[in-house]
Design an enzyme around this catalytic site. Structure first.
Site, short mmCIF file in Angstrom:
data_model
loop_
_atom_site.label_atom_id
_atom_site.label_comp_id
_atom_site.label_asym_id
_atom_site.label_seq_id
_atom_site.Cartn_x
_atom_site.Cartn_y
_atom_site.Cartn_z
N VAL A 98 0.82 -1.21 0.00
CA VAL A 98 0.00 0.00 0.00
C VAL A 98 0.86 1.26 0.00
O VAL A 98 0.58 2.21 -0.73
CB VAL A 98 -0.95 0.00 1.22
CG1 VAL A 98 -1.67 1.33 1.36
CG2 VAL A 98 -1.96 -1.14 1.09
N GLU A 99 1.91 1.27 0.81
CA GLU A 99 2.72 2.49 0.97
C GLU A 99 3.53 2.83 -0.27
O GLU A 99 3.58 3.98 -0.68
CB GLU A 99 3.67 2.34 2.17
CG GLU A 99 3.00 2.52 3.52
CD GLU A 99 2.68 3.98 3.80
OE1 GLU A 99 3.14 4.87 3.05
OE2 GLU A 99 1.95 4.24 4.77
N SER A 100 4.20 1.86 -0.85
CA SER A 100 5.15 2.17 -1.93
C SER A 100 4.99 1.31 -3.17
O SER A 100 5.70 1.54 -4.16
CB SER A 100 6.58 2.01 -1.42
OG SER A 100 6.87 0.64 -1.17
N TYR A 113 -6.99 4.13 5.31
CA TYR A 113 -5.66 3.54 5.24
C TYR A 113 -5.57 2.19 5.98
O TYR A 113 -5.08 1.21 5.40
CB TYR A 113 -4.61 4.51 5.77
CG TYR A 113 -3.22 3.92 5.78
CD1 TYR A 113 -2.46 3.87 4.61
CD2 TYR A 113 -2.66 3.40 6.94
CE1 TYR A 113 -1.19 3.31 4.61
CE2 TYR A 113 -1.40 2.85 6.95
CZ TYR A 113 -0.66 2.81 5.78
OH TYR A 113 0.58 2.24 5.78
#
Length: 213
Positions: A105-107, A181
């Protein structure tokens, strides 16, 4: 039905966006917390698979490598990354599969990703953490350094939130109190990275435990 729509919406967002830019908030740390986190990120041990049974470790690595192949075609790079994720997650008391979901999800598994807020690397770590708990030599684009920081920070937030994963993930992203998130990370974890040892290994472990008793 609302839960189903919420889950479908989270998966749609995940499919549309390869990364969700992280932005942990800069907050004062107590001296004890800062010292403990500093010790954690300066530990320079080489990553290795941490499993009670080496066969289980190899089974985990093979399966996770298969799942990650589309994103990272080079086998050596995949296995190096996965070994580091498993080591740093386990060392911080985190589920490696959860951390895989967070990185997705983050990168989107992009080592050199930079968010609009300035978060860096695989786990989108904000540079202010280097000032608080690291040294000027720490490079947040370096694979193991980024993972060590990211896992240490998530562990800190889990402790701060008394084990609430939902709230800890919100803090990690700088969106505490919002569901988007945490739902994305938990959705990626459950849809793509959950894992159990093969049945034969589970049976062997049970038989071994029975023999010891």
């Amino acid at each position: 039905m609302p839960e189903l729509r919420s889950g479908l919406f989270a998966l749609l967002l995940l499919a549309m966006a390869p990364a969700w830019a992280g932005a942990q908030r800069e907050e004062a740390l107590s001296a004890n917390v800062a010292s403990a986190m500093r010790r954690s990120v300066t530990d320079a041990n080489a990553p290795r698979l941490v499993f009670d049974d080496a066969r289980e470790g190899q089974a985990w690595l093979a399966e996770m490598s298969r799942r990650l192949e589309r994103r990272i075609p080079d086998r050596w790079m995949r296995e190096r990354l996965l070994t580091a994720i498993q080591y740093e997650s386990t060392r911080a008391g985190l589920d490696p599969q959860l951390v895989l979901g967070l990185i997705q999800v983050e990168s989107g598994f992009k080592k050199y990703a930079i968010s609009g807020a300035g978060a860096r690397g695989l786990m989108q770590v904000m540079p202010f953490w280097v000032r608080h708990i690291g040294t000027s030599e720490h490079n947040l684009f370096e694979l193991t350094t980024n993972l060590r920081y990211g896992c240490t920070i998530l562990r800190h937030y889990l402790d701060l939130e008394r084990g609430s994963l939902f709230r800890a993930l919100g803090r990690y992203n700088g969106s505490l109190g919002r569901a988007e998130y945490p739902n994305l990370v938990l959705g990626a974890w459950r849809a793509h990275w959950q894992w159990q040892p093969p049945a034969a290994l589970r049976t062997a472990k049970l038989e071994s435990a029975g023999a010891r008793n």
